[in-house]
Design an enzyme around this catalytic site. Structure first.
Site, mmCIF file in Angstrom:
data_model
loop_
_atom_site.group_PDB
_atom_site.id
_atom_site.type_symbol
_atom_site.label_atom_id
_atom_site.label_comp_id
_atom_site.label_asym_id
_atom_site.label_seq_id
_atom_site.Cartn_x
_atom_site.Cartn_y
_atom_site.Cartn_z
ATOM 1 N NE ARG A 49 -2.623 -1.465 3.430
ATOM 2 C CZ ARG A 49 -2.858 -2.706 3.875
ATOM 3 N NH1 ARG A 49 -3.570 -3.558 3.164
ATOM 4 N NH2 ARG A 49 -2.385 -3.093 5.047
ATOM 5 C CG PHE B 160 -10.337 -8.806 -5.592
ATOM 6 C CD1 PHE B 160 -11.352 -9.748 -5.546
ATOM 7 C CD2 PHE B 160 -9.610 -8.682 -6.770
ATOM 8 C CE1 PHE B 160 -11.635 -10.558 -6.648
ATOM 9 C CE2 PHE B 160 -9.879 -9.479 -7.879
ATOM 10 C CZ PHE B 160 -10.892 -10.428 -7.823
ATOM 11 C CG ASP C 277 -14.637 -6.532 -1.435
ATOM 12 O OD1 ASP C 277 -13.392 -6.635 -1.362
ATOM 13 O OD2 ASP C 277 -15.414 -7.377 -0.927
ATOM 14 C CB SER C 278 -18.307 -9.724 -3.771
ATOM 15 O OG SER C 278 -17.322 -10.405 -3.044
ATOM 16 C CB CYS D 95 -2.723 -14.122 -0.844
ATOM 17 S SG CYS D 95 -4.480 -14.370 -1.038
HETATM 18 N N1 SAH Z 1 -6.568 -5.493 -0.879
HETATM 19 C C1 SAH Z 1 -7.260 -5.666 0.373
HETATM 20 C C2 SAH Z 1 -7.443 -7.119 0.749
HETATM 21 C C3 SAH Z 1 -8.222 -7.942 -0.260
HETATM 22 S S1 SAH Z 1 -8.923 -9.404 0.401
HETATM 23 C C4 SAH Z 1 -6.530 -4.883 1.459
HETATM 24 O O1 SAH Z 1 -5.479 -4.272 1.193
HETATM 25 O O2 SAH Z 1 -7.030 -4.834 2.586
HETATM 26 C C5 SAH Z 1 -9.926 -9.997 -0.882
HETATM 27 C C6 SAH Z 1 -11.282 -9.311 -1.018
HETATM 28 O O3 SAH Z 1 -11.892 -9.844 -2.186
HETATM 29 C C7 SAH Z 1 -12.286 -9.553 0.094
HETATM 30 O O4 SAH Z 1 -12.684 -8.314 0.635
HETATM 31 C C8 SAH Z 1 -13.500 -10.238 -0.568
HETATM 32 O O5 SAH Z 1 -14.747 -9.768 -0.084
HETATM 33 C C9 SAH Z 1 -13.316 -9.832 -2.008
HETATM 34 N N2 SAH Z 1 -13.859 -10.726 -3.041
HETATM 35 C C10 SAH Z 1 -13.784 -12.082 -3.122
HETATM 36 N N3 SAH Z 1 -14.291 -12.539 -4.276
HETATM 37 C C11 SAH Z 1 -14.716 -11.445 -4.968
HETATM 38 C C12 SAH Z 1 -15.308 -11.255 -6.248
HETATM 39 N N4 SAH Z 1 -15.568 -12.287 -7.051
HETATM 40 N N5 SAH Z 1 -15.594 -10.003 -6.659
HETATM 41 C C13 SAH Z 1 -15.353 -8.939 -5.830
HETATM 42 N N6 SAH Z 1 -14.749 -9.055 -4.617
HETATM 43 C C14 SAH Z 1 -14.452 -10.299 -4.189
#
Ligand code: SAH
Length: 394
Positions: A206, A225, A247-248, A337
């Site tokens: 970040r 995401f 995000d979902s 990850c």
């Molecule tokens: N980049 C973030 C962490 C991401 S974690 C940070 O820095 O904090 C992954 C995220 O993907 C989760 O919040 C989850 O809700 C979301 N997610 C999972 N599958 C998804 C999809 N198909 N479409 C949108 N979001 C999704």
């Protein structure tokens, strides 16, 4: 003391100090869940002291390779102190920090994060579960804190035959917390959030993203995401004109919006989409949209190598779509990850996504998890988070 005898030839990984004993390596012996056992080679030679997990494929996890070491409260407290002291070497620009990272810190099945004045622990093996009270006391005494919340609701607990447990383990306090990270503040919820509430492992990425936003002068950014908006806030802090976050999870998006406001950024600079990323990327392409920078930080598609093939297809598809949406000279911060996808394989996946999208790009940086989530020489499974910064050629 109970003894586990291994099959012939199965002592080698322990002799190389790898901390796991698989079910398939055990010739005989059994114990209660989490009980400390003496692990011996087929010939009866001492190999390690380990915590027994009767129902897991990882049948035992090592506490010590020293025959003279007593596995007691004092030893566990020593391991915790050691994990915390090791962090003083790292330059961590935050008051949110991982204090114990499982096997990499010699404490299998234990994750501990510190968010300012509150600790959050996850116990994911029979061994750490059995020492829970000792671990809780040791954590408070090593940190001087009084509050410890338990988030033992990870799905891996079921593999150990352990039920989900959440709630205050020591002390009590608010479950909604605020941390400082680099130049910004973020709120999180230790009771309802993912993992222990927040993705501390992406802290350095970040920061890097904020720096790029500043130096490259990002105008339009897409954060896929986004969870609670860590990369969104970073981009805005770096001066990005507008960030779209997808995000979902509605709850995560709500917090992302609150985090943008908390840092004093105008909400006109941010939009939030409760949607599937893959479908959204396709829709953006159809609409002729483009972005100066895109973050792809999806959830774990391949927990183990067995899931690698399907996961590789999913990663490739996402990266291919993102490449198409980047302006020439635009930057992609892309991550995996998945423990089951090596850094090398991830590189190949991203390269072939570029090829399929018909674009060439410079891979300008390789990224990894923040140093408080250490990888160690003896436990390669500790490497899970890998990232690339890719610059689309003009
Ligand atoms: N980049 C973030 C962490 C991401 S974690 C940070 O820095 O904090 C992954 C995220 O993907 C989760 O919040 C989850 O809700 C979301 N997610 C999972 N599958 C998804 C999809 N198909 N479409 C949108 N979001 C999704």
């Amino acid at each position: 003391m109970k003894t586990i005898r291994l099959k012939e030839g199965k002592e080698r990984s322990l002799q190389r100090r790898h901390p796991w004993v698989f079910e398939s390596a055990v010739a005989k012996g059994s114990a209660d869940p989490g009980e400390t056992v003496r692990v011996e080679s087929h010939a009866g030679q001492f190999l390690a002291w380990a915590a027994f997990s009767p129902s897991s494929r990882i049948r035992a996890r090592v506490w010590s390779f020293d025959e003279h070491q007593r596995i007691d409260a004092g030893w566990i407290a020593h391991l915790i102190q050691q994990a915390i002291s090791a962090r003083s070497w790292f330059d961590i620009q935050s008051n949110g920090m991982r204090l114990v990272h499982g096997e990499s810190d010699g404490l299998p099945g234990l994750i501990v994060d510190r968010y300012h004045d509150t600790l959050v622990a996850q116990f994911t093996s029979c061994g750490s579960e059995r020492f829970k009270s000792v671990i809780a006391d040791a954590l408070l005494s090593a940190t001087g804190l009084t509050r410890l919340y338990e988030r033992s609701d990870a799905s891996v607990r079921s593999l150990e035959g352990l039920p989900e447990v959440t709630g205050w383990l020591r002390g009590q306090g608010p479950v909604e917390l605020q941390i400082r990270e680099h130049d910004w503040q973020l709120t999180l919820d230790i009771a309802e959030g993912h993992k222990t509430g927040f993705y501390l492992d992406q802290r350095d990425s970040r920061h890097r993203f904020a720096q790029h936003a500043r130096h490259r002068g990002y105008r339009k950014v897409l954060n896929c995401f986004c969870y609670t908006g860590g990369f969104t806030v970073a981009a805005l802090a770096g001066g990005a004109e507008h960030v779209t976050s997808i995000d979902s999870s509605g709850a995560a998006l709500e917090r992302a919006r609150a985090n943008v406001q908390l840092n004093g950024f105008d909400l006109n600079r941010a939009s939030f989409m409760d949607a599937d990323v893959n479908a959204s990327l396709r829709a953006f392409i159809a609409q002729g949209e483009s972005f100066d920078a895109i973050v792809l930080d999806p959830p774990k598609f391949a927990p183990t190598a067995a899931h690698a093939e399907r996961a590789a297809r999913a990663y490739k598809d996402l990266n291919r779509l993102a490449f198409k949406l980047l302006v020439p000279g635009g930057e992609l911060f892309t991550y995996s990850c998945s423990g089951g996808i090596s850094a090398d394989l991830f590189h190949k996946i991203v390269a072939s996504a570029g090829m399929d999208a018909g674009v060439d790009a410079f891979i300008s940086e390789r990224l990894q998890g923040a140093p408080d989530h250490p990888m160690t020489v003896l436990f390669p499974e500790g490497e899970y988070l890998k990232g690339l910064v890719v610059v689309k050629k003009s």
